[in-house]
Design an enzyme around this catalytic site. Structure first.
Site, PDB file in Angstrom:
ATOM      1  N   ASP A 340       0.848  -1.186   0.000  1.00 32.91           N
ATOM      2  CA  ASP A 340       0.000   0.000   0.000  1.00 32.91           C
ATOM      3  C   ASP A 340       0.879   1.229   0.000  1.00 32.91           C
ATOM      4  O   ASP A 340       1.879   1.277   0.695  1.00 32.91           O
ATOM      5  CB  ASP A 340      -0.888   0.005   1.248  1.00 32.91           C
ATOM      6  CG  ASP A 340      -2.162  -0.766   1.002  1.00 32.91           C
ATOM      7  OD1 ASP A 340      -2.618  -0.776  -0.160  1.00 32.91           O
ATOM      8  OD2 ASP A 340      -2.684  -1.359   1.953  1.00 32.91           O
ATOM      9  N   ALA A 417     -15.729  20.515   6.046  1.00 31.54           N
ATOM     10  CA  ALA A 417     -16.043  19.864   4.777  1.00 31.54           C
ATOM     11  C   ALA A 417     -16.894  20.803   3.935  1.00 31.54           C
ATOM     12  O   ALA A 417     -16.910  20.732   2.707  1.00 31.54           O
ATOM     13  CB  ALA A 417     -16.769  18.557   5.036  1.00 31.54           C
ATOM     14  N   MET A 421     -11.912  25.079   3.199  1.00 34.81           N
ATOM     15  CA  MET A 421     -10.723  25.921   3.358  1.00 34.81           C
ATOM     16  C   MET A 421     -10.554  26.256   4.836  1.00 34.81           C
ATOM     17  O   MET A 421     -11.471  26.092   5.635  1.00 34.81           O
ATOM     18  CB  MET A 421     -10.825  27.201   2.529  1.00 34.81           C
ATOM     19  CG  MET A 421     -12.054  28.025   2.797  1.00 34.81           C
ATOM     20  SD  MET A 421     -12.159  29.383   1.614  1.00 34.81           S
ATOM     21  CE  MET A 421     -13.503  30.304   2.292  1.00 34.81           C
ATOM     22  N   ASP A 568      -9.869  -5.463   2.115  1.00 32.80           N
ATOM     23  CA  ASP A 568      -8.651  -6.162   1.701  1.00 32.80           C
ATOM     24  C   ASP A 568      -8.802  -7.674   1.803  1.00 32.80           C
ATOM     25  O   ASP A 568      -7.980  -8.420   1.275  1.00 32.80           O
ATOM     26  CB  ASP A 568      -7.464  -5.768   2.605  1.00 32.80           C
ATOM     27  CG  ASP A 568      -6.957  -4.367   2.307  1.00 32.80           C
ATOM     28  OD1 ASP A 568      -7.083  -3.956   1.144  1.00 32.80           O
ATOM     29  OD2 ASP A 568      -6.448  -3.719   3.225  1.00 32.80           O
TER      30      ASP A 568
END
Lengths: 728, 609
Positions: A340, A417, A421, A568
Site C-alpha cells: 500500500d 467539509a 478551506m 482487503d
C-alpha cells in the site's frame, strides 16, 4: 517492545532454557517420538543394537575379533549421545517458544463475560445507543470460556475482552500489550478498519459491544500459543522433499554398510586362503554401525526440527504470528510484493514542498501568508507549511497569541467539509491597520472565496493548480480578504527515507515491488518513480487488487501483500503470503495467513528474509552434513579393514590410532550437532545478493568447510581420546 | 605427447559435432508427421506414415501425432520393450530351426537366452556368450541388431518426454511414444548407422552372409592331445602316463558375418554388444586406427549431442551447455587419468626391468600393454575404456581386467556414477537430469528459495521419483555384489583376492547401470550370473524409466515460475560445480568402501613393499 518479547530472547545457552531442554531430551528418547525423524530413528535403533552388543560382550558372548566390551559400550554411549543431542536441539528450540507461550497464557485468564441476551441488542435498528442506554442493557454474567461464535458481549472500562471479536458499537481505548507488546493503548471502534478486538486484552476507558468471532480454543491467542509451542507440527512440502532426500541417503548408506559385511567376509576368506597365518577377521557389527551412523546425515537430521521451530520463533521475535509453517516458507519464495502506498511507501500525509506566488505577489509574501494561516493548523499538512516557510524563507514561527492586538485575539478558521478551506483572521493592529484575513484551500473553494470578496480569480493560479495536479501533487491556493490571490502551495506525498534502497535490495533478491494506491495514475506514476517501485496499481479497488494478484499467480508468481481493511480480505485470502495488520479488522486477520502485531507494513520485507533464512539454514546444513562424510571414510575404512589388508593403512592420512579412530569419528559426529545448535537456532545469515553469488558463497563455507572441518575435528578428538590410557 | 594429442583431437571433434547433431535431433523430436530436416522427411516420410497407419497412431489437423499423458506413454514403452524381449528370447531358442544359420549353431541355453534378451532390450548388451560361436546370423540381425536400434530409440524417446515435461507449461501430455520411437529410429539412428557402417566397411570391417571362411595357415601348427575312448576316459600307456597323439593343423576358420551394420548401431546406440566375442579388439570388427577413432567417436556422439537437443527444446541453450559442461568436467580428468595410469605401467615390471632381469621382461614396456591391442596402443585403449564406460556402451577394444588397479577403477567408477556422464543414448541425460533435480533442490535451499528447475517447482513427488532413479542402480550394484560374494555360485573369478572381488563388483556395476562392458576374467555364462545380472539389468532400466516418465508428467502439468535475480540460475559455472559435486559425492560415498576392498587395496599392495 514489551517485556514479553525481551524475555523470550535470552542468550542461546542460558541456563533457564538449557535445564528443561536436557530433561526433555531424555523424554524424547521414546521411540514413538523418534519415528517422526527417519534418520534419527535409525541412530536410535543402532544405539539399542550396540548397547546389546556391549552387554553381550560383558557376559562373554561378544563379537569375535572385535573391540573390548568397554570400547563397544563407550561407542554405544556416544551413539546415544547423538540421539540425545538431536533431541536437545529440538528441545532448545521448543523452549524458546514455550517461554513466549507462557507469557501469552498469563493473559488468557478465564474471565467473566457480560453476555447480552438474544433480542436485547440488534445492529439492524440503525439507532446508536447512548452511553446511558448501556447501563440499562440486560446482560448475564457467564464464564468467557463458554462463549460461542456469534454471541454478543458488553465490555466496559476495566473489563478484559473475553474473546476475539468485532466491535459492533462503541469506541474505547484498549490495552493490547498482552498480545502486541506495545504498551500504548489503541482505539477500537465500530465500523471501519479498527473494529477488531483480541481476547485477553483490556478495555481501559468507555465501553464496547462485541460480537464474538471465534469458538473457544480457536481464538487468536490460542492459535498464537499453539504456534509458538510448536504444537502444530505438520511438515511443509519442502520439508517432506528434504526428508525424502535424507531418507534416500540413509538407505544408500544402509546398503553400503550392510553389504560391507559379506564383502569383508569374502576378503577375509581370500586372505586366509592365500596366507594361513593371517589373523584377518571380518569387520564387526559395532564397526559397521559406527560407520553407518557417521555416514547417514545425522547432522541435518538431528537439527531439522530445531531449524523449523527456530524459524517460526524468529518470526515471533519479529512480532509476526503465522498460522502455518508453510506460510513462512512461502515468504522466502515471494516474487511479487504488493505494498500500500500510504503508510508503507509514503508517510501517511502530504507535505508542503513549494510555494508558487502569482499575480505579482512575492514568494516571501506568499510564504508569510501561508505560514500565518497555518500556525494554528495542527494537521500534518499545516505543520509542514510552517516548516517549509522556515526552511525556504527563514520565516520564524510566530506565536498565535502574539498576533492578537489590544486584547483582541487572532482567530483561527478551521477546515470544514463545507467550506473546504481554513485560515486565520488577524485583528486590526499597527501592522495590519485594516486587520487581515487569509484563507487557504482547494482551488474551487478559494476561487469562490475570492469572487465573494470582490476579487477576480487568478488565471495564473489556475494554470499552476493544473500543473501541480498533473504532477500528482495537491495544490492549495492562498488568498487574502481583499480578494487577492497570493499563490499556490504544492503539497506532495513524501516518500519515506531509505525506502528506495530497500526496494533496490528487494530487486536484488529477485522480488518485484508493486505499489497499490487509490490515487489517479498520474500521481501514482510520479510517486512510483520516486520510490523506485517496479510497478503500480492506480485507482485500486478491492476487485482490481484481487484481479492483479490472480494475474501474477497465473504467471506462476508468488504474491505477498499486507492489508488491514475488510475490503482487503478477498485479496488477502488470494495472496500466497498475506500479512494482516493487528490493528486491522477481524475479517482481514482471518483472511491472512500472518498477523503483524506491530501493524508495520514494511514488516513484509523482514518476513521474506526470515523465510529465506529458514530454507538457507536447511540447505547449508544438509550440504555440510554430506560433505562431512568424506573425512569419516578416511578415518573409518582403514581402521576397519587394516587387519584384513594392512596396505589400507596408507589411507589413514589423519594418522589416527586405529583402535580409537572409529570412536573418535562417532564422537565428532555427535558433538558437531551440539556445535551447530546456535547456527540452527539463529539461522544462516542472509545477504541480499543475486542467487548465483549466494550459492557460490554458501558452497564455499558449508561445502568446502564441511569437507575440511571433520579432518581437523576428528584428529583433535583422537588426540584427546588417546590421552586416556584405557584403550590399549 | 602423441597420446595426449589423440585424446585432445578426440574431444575437439566430439564437441564440434555436438551442435549440428543436437540441432538435427531437436528438429526430429519436435517435427510433424512426415517432416524431418535435411530432406529425410521427403525421403522416408512415407515409411513413417506407413508405420503410423499400421500401428493406429493418429495425427491431428496440424499433422502432429496425438499425444498422451505419462501413464499411457510409460505403458507403451514397457509393452514395446516386453515384446522386444520376448522376440529376442524366442529367436535364440528357435535359431536352429530358422534360416540364416550357415554355421549350424544350436539353440541358446534358456538362462543364457534370458540374460541376452534382457541385455539387448535394456540397452545394456552385456554378453555372457561368445557371438560367433553362439548366435546365428538371423539371431544377430533380426534379434540383437534390431534391439540395438529399438533399445536406443527407447532411451531417446523417454528423454524426449522428460524434456517436453520441462519445456511445457500446464500441459497434460508429454508426447506419443509410438511416434517418438518411430521418428528416432527412422530419422536419427538409421541414417547415422548407414553412414557409419559404410565408413567402417571402407576400413575393412566385414559385412557378408557367407559362412565362416576356411583359410590355409601359412605355417602349419601341430599339438598333442590325449587319446580318449568312447566313454571319454583318457587311455593310459602301460607306464601309467596318458596316451597322446599329435594333431596337425593346416587351416583356420575365420568367423565372418554381417558385422559392419551391427557395429555401427552398436556404437551409435551405446549398445556395445560385439558381433565377435572380443568385441572391437577383433581385427574384423575394428581393423584400423581410423575405424577405431570413428567407433569411439560414435560412442559418445549421440549422448553428447543430446545435451544440445535438450537446450534447444527447452528454448535455453545455456542449459544444454551447462549439463554438457558438467559431464565433460567429470569425464575429461578421468579420461586423462586412465591414460596416465596405463602409460605409467606396472611398477613391479618396471622394477624387474631396472634390475636388468631380461629373461622375465624382454623389453622395457611402453606402459601397461597387457590385454591391449598393439595396433591401438595405450592412448587409444584408455580413450576407449573411458568413453565406453562413461557412456553406457560397454564395447571394448582392450581388456579392462588387465588394466592397472587404478586404471581399472576408473571405468568401474564411471559406471557406478549411474551412467550419467554421457551415459546411454537418452538414458544418460535423463539420469543426469534426475541428479540435476537433487542438485537443484539442495542448491535452491542454499539460496533461500523453494527449489525450481527451468521454472518448474521441485516438490516431494519429483524428489521421490529422482530418489528412486538414483537409488536403484546403487542398490543393484551393492546388493548384487554382496549376494555373489556370499554364495559359492558367485566364485567364478579368474583371480583370488581383491582382484577377484573387483571382477564381481565390475560385473554388477556394469549390469546394474546398463553398461554391458565386462572386466573379463569373470565367467559369467553360469546360471547364477545369467539370472542375477539379467535381473539387475531389468530393474536398472525400467525402475528408472518409469520414475523418469512420472517426473515428466508431473513437471509438464506445472506452471512456469518466471525467473528473477532471486532465481537460482542453472547455467552458471557455480551450478555446474554443484552438479558435478552431487554426482561425484553420491557416486563416491556409495562405493568407496567397496572400491577400497577391490582396486584400491590392490593398488596399495602393488605400490607397497
Amino acid at each position: 517492545m514489551s517485556s514479553a518479547n525481551t524475555q523470550s530472547a535470552p542468550s542461546i545457552f542460558s541456563p533457564a532454557l538449557v535445564r528443561p531442554a536436557i530433561g526433555s531430551a531424555f523424554a524424547k528418547l521414546d521411540p514413538r517420538v523418534q519415528l517422526r525423524n527417519p534418520v534419527m530413528f535409525v541412530v536410535w535403533m543402532v544405539s539399542v543394537l550396540t548397547t546389546l552388543l556391549a552387554v553381550a560382550g560383558f557376559v562373554g558372548r561378544g563379537e569375535q575379533g572385535g573391540y573390548s566390551s568397554t570400547l563397544v559400550l563407550v561407542i554405544a554411549l556416544w551413539l546415544w549421545f547423538t540421539v540425545l543431542f538431536a533431541n536437545f536441539a529440538e528441545a532448545m528450540a521448543e523452549g524458546r517458544g514455550k517461554a513466549q507461550a507462557a507469557s501469552l497464557r498469563k493473559s488468557k485468564r478465564d474471565v467473566q463475560a457480560k453476555k447480552v441476551g438474544a433480542g436485547h441488542w440488534s445492529s439492524g435498528d440503525g439507532q446508536r445507543h447512548k452511553a446511558t442506554d448501556i447501563t440499562s442493557l440486560k446482560t448475564e454474567s457467564v464464564p468467557g470460556g463458554t462463549l460461542r461464535k456469534g454471541d454478543i458481549v458488553l465490555v466496559q472500562a476495566g473489563d478484559t475482552i473475553p474473546g476475539d471479536g468485532e466491535v459492533l458499537e462503541g469506541v474505547a481505548s484498549v490495552n493490547e500489550s498482552a498480545v502486541t507488546g506495545e504498551s500504548a493503548p489503541v482505539i477500537r471502534e465500530a465500523g471501519g478498519d479498527r473494529s477488531s478486538v483480541v481476547g485477553g486484552t483490556q478495555v481501559l476507558s468507555d465501553w464496547l459491544i462485541v460480537r464474538i468471532a471465534a469458538n473457544p480454543g480457536s481464538s487468536f491467542l490460542d492459535r498464537m500459543i499453539a504456534m509458538v509451542e510448536g504444537a502444530k507440527r505438520q511438515k511443509t512440502p519442502n520439508e517432506i522433499a528434504l526428508d525424502i532426500l535424507l531418507a534416500k541417503l540413509t538407505i544408500i548408506f544402509l546398503l553400503a554398510c550392510t553389504t560391507l559385511l559379506p564383502y569383508s567376509i569374502y576378503a577375509v576368506m581370500q586372505t586366509r586362503a592365500a596366507d594361513t597365518a593371517s589373523t584377518a577377521a571380518p569387520v564387526t557389527v559395532t564397526v559397521l554401525v559406527a560407520l553407518l551412523v557417521c555416514l547417514i546425515p545425522t547432522t541435518i537430521g538431528g537439527l531439522l526440527s530445531a531449524i523449523r521451530i527456530a524459524g517460526m520463533d524468529r518470526l515471533v521475535q519479529a512480532n509476526v504470528i503465522a498460522t502455518s509453517g508453510r506460510a513462512v516458507e512461502a515468504a522466502g519464495d515471494v516474487d511479487v510484493l504488493l505494498l500500500d502506498k500510504t503508510g508503507t511507501i509514503t508517510f501517511g500525509n502530504r507535505m508542503a514542498s513549494a510555494f508558487y506566488p502569482v499575480d505579482g505577489a512575492s514568494a516571501e509574501q506568499l510564504a508569510d501568508a501561508a505560514q500565518l494561516s497555518s500556525l494554528a493548523d495542527e494537521t500534518p499538512e499545516g505543520r509542514s507549511i510552517v516548516v517549509l516557510a522556515k526552511q525556504k524563507y527563514n520565516i520564524r514561527e510566530r506565536d498565535m497569541h502574539a498576533l492578537g492586538f489590544d486584547g483582541k485575539p487572532a482567530t483561527f478558521v478551521p477546515f470544514t467539509a463545507n467550506t473546504r478551506m481554513s485560515g486565520v483572521d488577524l485583528p486590526v493592529s499597527t501592522q495590519y491597520p485594516l486587520g487581515r484575513q487569509i484563507r487557504k484551500g482547494s482551488a474551487d473553494a478559494i476561487e469562490a472565496y475570492v469572487s465573494r470578496m470582490g476579487g477576480t480569480p487568478s488565471a495564473q493560479a489556475r494554470d499552476i493548480v493544473n500543473e501541480i495536479s498533473r504532477r500528482g501533487s495537491t495544490p492549495l491556493v492562498v488568498a487574502d480578504g481583499k480578494g487577492k490571490t497570493l499563490g499556490v502551495i504544492e503539497l506532495k506525498d513524501i516518500v519515506k527515507g531509505g525506502i528506495a534502497e530497500r526496494f533496490a535490495e528487494l530487486r536484488r533478491m529477485g522480488i518485484k515491488t508493486v505499489m497499490i494506491t487509490g490515487d489517479n495514475p498520474v500521481t501514482a506514476a510520479a510517486i512510483a518513480a520516486e520510490a523506485g517501485v517496479d510497478d503500480f496499481l492506480a485507482q485500486a479497488t478491492p476487485e482490481a487488487k484481487l484481479k492483479l494478484i490472480r494475474e501474477y499467480q497465473q504467471g506462476g508468481r508468488l504474491v505477498a501483500m499486507t492489508g488491514d481493511g475488510t475490503n482487503d480480505a478477498p485479496a488477502l485470502a488470494q495472496a500466497d503470503v498475506a500479512v494482516a495488520m493487528n490493528s486491522g479488522t477481524q475479517a482481514a486477520k482471518e483472511a491472512g495467513n500472518m498477523v503483524d502485531l506491530d501493524s508495520n507494513p514494511t514488516k513484509l520485507i523482514e518476513i521474506v528474509r526470515i523465510g529465506k533464512q529458514l530454507l538457507m539454514t536447511r540447505g547449508s546444513l544438509t550440504t555440510f552434513s554430506i560433505a562431512n562424510d568424506v573425512a569419516k571414510y578416511f578415518a573409518i575404512i582403514p581402521a576397519a579393514f587394516m587387519s584384513t589388508y594392512p596396505a589400507l593403512g596408507a589411507l589413514n592420512i589423519m594418522r589416527l590410532n586405529p583402535d580409537t579412530a572409529i570412536l573418535s569419528s562417532v564422537i565428532f559426529n555427535a558433538l558437531i550437532i551440539v556445535v551447530l545448535i546456535p547456527l540452527a537456532l539463529r539461522g544462516v545469515k542472509y545477504r541480499p545478493v543475486e542467487a548465483s553469488r549466494l550459492l557460490g558463497h554458501n558452497l564455499l563455507v558449508y561445502g568446502v568447510g564441511g569437507l575440511i572441518v571433520p579432518f581437523i575435528g576428528i584428529k583433535l578428538i583422537d588426540v584427546l581420546v588417546n590421552l586416556l590410557p584405557v584403550w590399549s | 605427447m602423441n597420446g595426449v594429442l589423440q585424446l585432445v583431437i578426440y574431444l575437439a571433434v566430439l564437441v564440434a559435432l555436438v551442435k549440428p547433431l543436437g540441432w538435427f535431433m531437436a528438429r526430429v523430436l519436435e517435427g510433424k508427421a512426415g517432416e524431418a530436416p535435411l530432406g529425410l522427411g521427403r525421403a522416408l516420410g512415407w515409411l513413417e506414415r506407413g508405420v503410423y497407419a499400421l500401428c493406429g497412431v493418429k495425427t491431428d489437423a496440424d499433422r502432429r501425432p496425438v499425444e498422451t499423458g505419462w501413464k499411457p506413454y510409460a505403458a507403451g514403452i514397457l509393452i514395446f520393450n516386453a515384446i522386444g524381449f520376448l522376440a529376442v528370447y524366442a529367436l535364440q531358442r528357435l535359431q536352429h530351426t530358422l534360416p540364416g544359420n550357415p554355421a549350424g549353431l544350436g539353440a541358446v541355453e534358456a538362462r543364457s537366452a534370458f540374460n541376452t534378451a534382457v541385455s539387448f532390450a535394456t540397452n545394456t548388451n552385456w554378453q555372457g556368450y561368445g557371438g560367433e560361436t553362439t548366435m546365428s546370423y538371423l539371431t544377430q540381425m533380426l534379434g540383437l541388431g534390431v534391439q540395438n536400434f529399438l533399445s536406443a530409440a527407447t532411451g531417446i524417446a523417454v528423454l524426449a518426454a522428460l524434456i517436453r515435461g520441462l519445456a511445457r507449461r500446464s500441459s497434460s501430455t508429454i508426447g506419443n511414444c509410438w511416434a517418438d520411437l518411430t521418428r528416432v529410429t527412422l530419422y536419427i539412428l538409421l541414417p547415422l548407422s548407414m553412414l557409419l557402417a559404410l565408413a567402417l566397411v571402407s576400413q575393412g570391417v566385414v559385412q557378408t552372409f557367407r559362412e565362416p571362411a576356411k583359410v590355409a595357415l601359412t605355417v602349419p601348427l601341430s599339438y598333442s592331445e590325449p587319446v580318449k575312448n568312447d566313454a571319454g576316459d583318457t587311455l593310459k600307456n602301460p607306464d601309467g602316463s596318458d596316451q597322446t597323439r599329435t594333431v596337425q593343423v593346416t587351416e583356420q576358420t575365420i568367423a565372418l558375418g554381417p558385422a559392419a551394420s551391427q557395429i555401427a548401431i552398436k556404437q551409435l546406440g551405446t549398445n556395445g554388444g560385439g558381433f565377435f566375442n572380443v568385441n572391437s579388439a577383433h581385427p574384423l570388427e575394428n581393423p584400423t586406427a581410423l575405424s577405431d577413432f570413428l567407433q569411439v567417436l560414435a560412442i559418445l556422439l549421440i549422448p553428447a549431442a543430446l545435451c544440445w537437443t535438450f537446450g534447444e527444446m527447452v528454448r535455453d541453450r545455456r542449459q544444454g551447455w551447462a549439463v554438457l559442461a558438467a559431464m565433460l568436467a567429470i569425464f575429461v580428468p578421468l579420461l586423462f587419468a586412465t591414460y596416465a595410469l596405463e602409460a605409467a605401467g606396472n611398477p613391479r615390471i618396471d622394477a624387474i626391468v631396472a634390475h636388468g632381469d631380461s629373461a622375465s621382461a624382454p623389453d622395457a614396456p611402453a606402459g601397461n600393454l597387457e590385454g591391449k591391442e598393439a595396433r591401438f596402443g595405450v592412448a587409444a585403449s584408455a580413450r576407449w575404456a573411458a568413453a565406453t564406460t562413461a557412456a553406457s556402451n560397454g564395447s571394448v577394444n582392450s581388456m579392462h581386467d588387465s588394466y592397472t588397479p587404478l586404471g581399472g577403477l576408473i571405468p568401474m567408477w564411471l559406471m557406478q556414477l549411474g551412467e550419467v556422464v554421457f551415459g546411454g543414448v537418452g538414458s544418460g541425460l535423463y539420469g543426469m537430469l534426475m541428479f540435476v533435480i537433487v542438485a537443484v533442490f539442495v542448491a535452491g535451499l542454499m539460496v533461500g528459495r523453494a527449489p525450481e528447475y527451468l521454472g518448474k517447482k521441485i516438490e516431494p513427488f519429483e524428489m521421490k521419483m529422482a530418489a528412486i532413479a538414483v537409488l536403484v542402480p546403487c542398490a543393484l550394484v551393492l546388493v548384487g555384489t554382496a549376494v555373489a560374494v556370499a554364495i559359492p555360485e558367485g566364485y567364478t573369478t579368474s583371480n583370488p583376492g581383491p582382484h577377484g572381488f573387483s571382477q564381481i563388483l565390475y560385473a554388477f556395476s556394469s549390469a546394474g547401470n546398463n553398461n554391458g562392458s565386462a572386466f573379463a576374467g569373470l565367467t559369467a555364462n553360469t546360471p547364477f550370473y545369467n539370472i542375477a545380472l539379467g535381473l539387475a539389468m531389468w530393474f536398472s532400466r525400467y525402475w528408472i524409466i518409469v520414475p523418469v516418465l512420472a517426473v515428466a508428467g508431473s513437471l509438464a502439468a506445472k506452471r512456469v515460475t518466471p525467473t528473477s535475480s532471486g532465481t537460482l540460475p542453472t547455467h552458471t559455472p557455480v551450478f555446474v560445480v554443484m552438479l558435478v559435486a552431487v554426482v561425484i559425492i553420491v557416486g563416491a560415498l556409495t562405493f568407496v568402501p567397496a572400491l577400497a576392498l577391490g582396486p584400491v587395496v590392490e593398488h596399495l599392495q602393488l605400490v607397497g613393499k
